[in-house]
Structures are given as structure tokens and as C-alpha cells.
Design a protein around this motif. Structure first.
Motif, mmCIF file in Angstrom:
data_model
loop_
_atom_site.group_PDB
_atom_site.id
_atom_site.type_symbol
_atom_site.label_atom_id
_atom_site.label_comp_id
_atom_site.label_asym_id
_atom_site.label_seq_id
_atom_site.Cartn_x
_atom_site.Cartn_y
_atom_site.Cartn_z
ATOM 1 N N GLU A 1 5.149 -6.779 3.906
ATOM 2 C CA GLU A 1 4.824 -7.792 2.771
ATOM 3 C C GLU A 1 5.715 -7.667 1.511
ATOM 4 O OE1 GLU A 1 3.257 -10.950 0.712
ATOM 5 O OE2 GLU A 1 2.603 -10.049 3.009
ATOM 6 N N PRO A 2 6.786 -8.453 1.497
ATOM 7 C CA PRO A 2 7.704 -8.402 0.252
ATOM 8 C C PRO A 2 7.319 -8.210 -0.924
ATOM 9 C CG PRO A 2 8.399 -10.273 1.689
ATOM 10 C CD PRO A 2 7.092 -9.859 2.225
ATOM 11 N N GLU A 3 6.184 -8.740 -1.584
ATOM 12 C CA GLU A 3 5.561 -8.514 -2.579
ATOM 13 C C GLU A 3 5.063 -7.105 -2.900
ATOM 14 O OE1 GLU A 3 4.926 -9.984 -6.777
ATOM 15 O OE2 GLU A 3 6.118 -10.572 -4.892
ATOM 16 N N ALA A 4 4.273 -6.661 -1.786
ATOM 17 C CA ALA A 4 3.923 -5.289 -1.762
ATOM 18 C C ALA A 4 5.223 -4.308 -2.008
ATOM 19 C CB ALA A 4 3.304 -4.940 -0.332
ATOM 20 N N ALA B 1 5.655 -1.293 -4.748
ATOM 21 C CA ALA B 1 5.736 -0.298 -3.988
ATOM 22 C C ALA B 1 7.471 0.611 -4.624
ATOM 23 C CB ALA B 1 5.802 -0.033 -2.665
ATOM 24 N N ARG B 2 8.028 -0.096 -4.841
ATOM 25 C CA ARG B 2 9.431 0.205 -5.402
ATOM 26 C C ARG B 2 9.211 0.766 -6.978
ATOM 27 N NH1 ARG B 2 13.119 -3.984 -2.338
ATOM 28 N NH2 ARG B 2 13.629 -2.707 -0.473
ATOM 29 N N GLY C 1 1.699 -0.683 0.993
ATOM 30 C CA GLY C 1 1.065 -1.701 -0.133
ATOM 31 C C GLY C 1 1.893 -1.452 -1.224
ATOM 32 N N SER C 2 1.094 -0.873 -2.385
ATOM 33 C CA SER C 2 1.759 -0.509 -3.662
ATOM 34 C C SER C 2 2.260 0.727 -3.383
ATOM 35 C CB SER C 2 0.643 -0.588 -4.815
ATOM 36 O OG SER C 2 -0.346 0.434 -4.506
ATOM 37 N N GLY D 1 -0.804 -10.615 -5.578
ATOM 38 C CA GLY D 1 0.076 -10.562 -4.179
ATOM 39 C C GLY D 1 0.174 -9.330 -3.478
ATOM 40 N N VAL D 2 -0.517 -8.326 -3.993
ATOM 41 C CA VAL D 2 -0.379 -6.826 -3.310
ATOM 42 C C VAL D 2 -1.742 -6.444 -3.346
ATOM 43 C CG1 VAL D 2 -0.263 -5.519 -5.787
ATOM 44 C CG2 VAL D 2 0.619 -4.634 -3.471
#
Length: 284
Positions: free
Chosen positions: A144-147, A151-152, A121-122, A90-91
Motif C-alpha cells: 500500500e503506497p500510503e502505508a 513507514a518511511r 503498515g506504518s 490511509g494507514v
């Protein structure tokens, strides 16, 4: 580590031995990956063997790679600027060419600089700049929530903050007019070219991270037009783009009031536009 290797779709049973001679296992994995279309089969085999703790796990990883899943998603990380950046399904997987964007951002940042990675992104670029320049005030944002989730993991570990939302709408309002270095790897693949991308990208990475509109520059234009309102006087905007698109990205940055230039890296086949914002009296 290869960032992208072609792999055919369709399931296959793994030929990797369940046990026995390690060299035989390596050879079998290489053969299966090569038959599946993986260009860097030897490198990928070493990484997959190292990632698997049992023969069954190795067989599953090889099958999924041959089915077209990105190698980095299977490993759980991508190599970027000498770092292991956590990634997964997903990323968008950071490309090696984007290391040039991170390098240029690091050259312009100083301890205490406000650095923002937009379309992060990541968060690979943000993480690399933070590693190169300790003490930066680091922010990253993606729609993008999954990104954002990935990233967090990568940015927060380096003292940064990650925000979810559409471009500048994601950023805290207090950053307006205070950003010293704004690095952007916005999607720039023309819509009509998405189908020509390797299957691991077009089938397994989010479309929003790839599709830049008819000419690939829709998101770049939005970023550039609004950037003067967010950059500090003398701040820098850096945008990765395609070599054929560079003149159009340059024109957009010049129209927005930036003193701009094109930077190339032949080794990485990378193109980055660098723009410097005007003084306080020139900003809206």
C-alpha cells in the motif's frame, strides 16, 4: 492509550466550550464522545484536548472522532511498545496485541541481524524491534503506497529501509537467503467478517490491510510458502494470527518445512506462530 474505540457515524455539533473552566471543557468533551459511542471517552478526551491548540480545533477533532475517524489518525500518532508511531489517514493503525509480535521478534534478533517487517503498515513492528535491539539491519515492505509513506517516516528514522510492492517482490534480491528474523502481520480477517469490525477500522483503514480472504489466511499462506527461500539457515518466521486460525497457520508453516510453535499472550489476547528454518542443505 486505547487502540480502538467504537464511535457512531453521523455529524454532530461540538458541545465543547470555546473557553473557560478546563474541567468544564473536559466534561463536555467526555459527554460528547460518550454520546457518540466512544468506549474510552475520558482517555480520548484528554488526548484530544492535549492535541488541540484552539477551541475551534478541539471542536473539529471531537466532531471527526464522533463521526468515526480513528483516534490515532486525528492525533497523528499511535502508542506502540512505548513509542509514538506516526500514522494518519490511509494507514492501518497498529494494535496493542501486535506488541507481542514485536516483543518476540526482538528476543530473536541480535545486533547485526537482518530483520524484515513484511506487510509492515506504518512500520511499527520494525521500529519497535530496532529500538529493542540497536544495530539490526532493518527492512520493511508493504503493497500500500500510503502505508509505505508512513513507514518511511517511522523506519528510516531508525536507520531502516522501506520498500513498496507485493510481499517478497518488494524486497531487494540481495536479501534472499539472508533474513534472520522475518516478522509478519499480514491481514487475517476473513472477508465475511470485515463488516463486523468497528467503523473506524472498516471505513477508514485500507481494505488490503484487513482482508485475508475467505478464511483469513490467503496472505499468510503466500508468505509461508516463499519464506524458506528468503530466510537464512536457522532464521525465524513470526506471523501474528487469530487464536481460532492458529492451527491452520501452524499447519501451513509445518508444510513449508518449519519447526514451528504457537505462542500466546493472554494479557494482549495475542497469538503468534514462530517457525525456525532448516539448515542450508534443506532450503530451496
Amino acid at each position: 492509550m486505547p487502540v480502538s474505540s467504537s464511535a457512531s457515524s453521523g455529524s454532530t455539533s461540538s458541545s465543547a466550550p470555546a473557553s473557560g473552566d478546563p474541567s468544564a471543557t473536559f466534561g463536555a468533551v467526555v459527554a460528547e464522545l460518550r454520546a457518540g459511542g466512544c468506549v474510552f471517552a475520558e482517555d480520548e478526551a484528554r488526548l484530544l484536548i492535549a492535541a488541540a491548540d484552539t477551541p475551534d480545533r478541539l471542536g473539529a477533532l471531537v466532531r471527526r472522532r464522533v463521526d468515526g475517524l480513528p483516534l490515532e489518525h486525528l492525533l497523528g500518532w499511535a502508542e506502540f511498545c512505548g513509542l509514538r508511531i506516526a500514522v494518519g489517514p490511509g494507514v492501518f493503525v497498529p494494535r496493542r496485541r501486535t506488541e507481542f509480535l514485536a516483543e518476540l521478534g526482538g528476543r530473536l534478533a541480535r545486533p547485526g541481524s537482518v530483520v524484515v517487517d513484511l506487510c509492515c503498515g506504518s512500520g511499527a513492528v520494525a521500529a519497535a524491534v530496532a529500538e529493542a535491539v540497536p544495530g539490526v539491519v532493518l527492512h520493511a515492505a508493504d503493497v500500500e503506497p500510503e502505508a509505505v509513506r508512513w513507514a518511511r517516516h517511522n523506519v528510516a528514522a531508525r536507520g531502516g529501509h522501506v520498500h513498496e510492492g507485493d510481499l517478497y517482490a518488494a524486497l531487494p534480491v540481495e536479501l534472499r537467503g539472508r533474513i534472520d528474523v522475518l516478522v509478519v502481520n499480514a491481514p487475517y480477517v476473513p472477508t465475511g467478517s470485515i463488516g463486523l469490525m468497528p467503523p473506524e477500522a472498516r471505513d477508514h483503514e485500507p481494505r488490503v490491510a484487513l482482508d485475508g480472504g475467505v478464511d483469513g489466511l490467503d496472505v499468510q499462506r503466500r508468505v509461508t510458502a516463499e519464506a524458506p527461500n528468503w530466510l537464512a539457515p536457522g532464521g525465524s518466521l513470526l506471523i501474528e494470527t487469530g487464536e481460532r486460525q492458529a492451527e491452520h497457520t501452524l499447519a501451513a508453516m509445518t508444510a513449508a518445512g518449519f519447526d514451528s510453535r504457537v505462542e500466546y499472550c493472554e494479557e494482549l489476547w495475542a497469538t503468534v506462530l514462530v517457525g525456525t528454518a532448516g539448515g542450508a542443505d534443506e532450503q530451496s
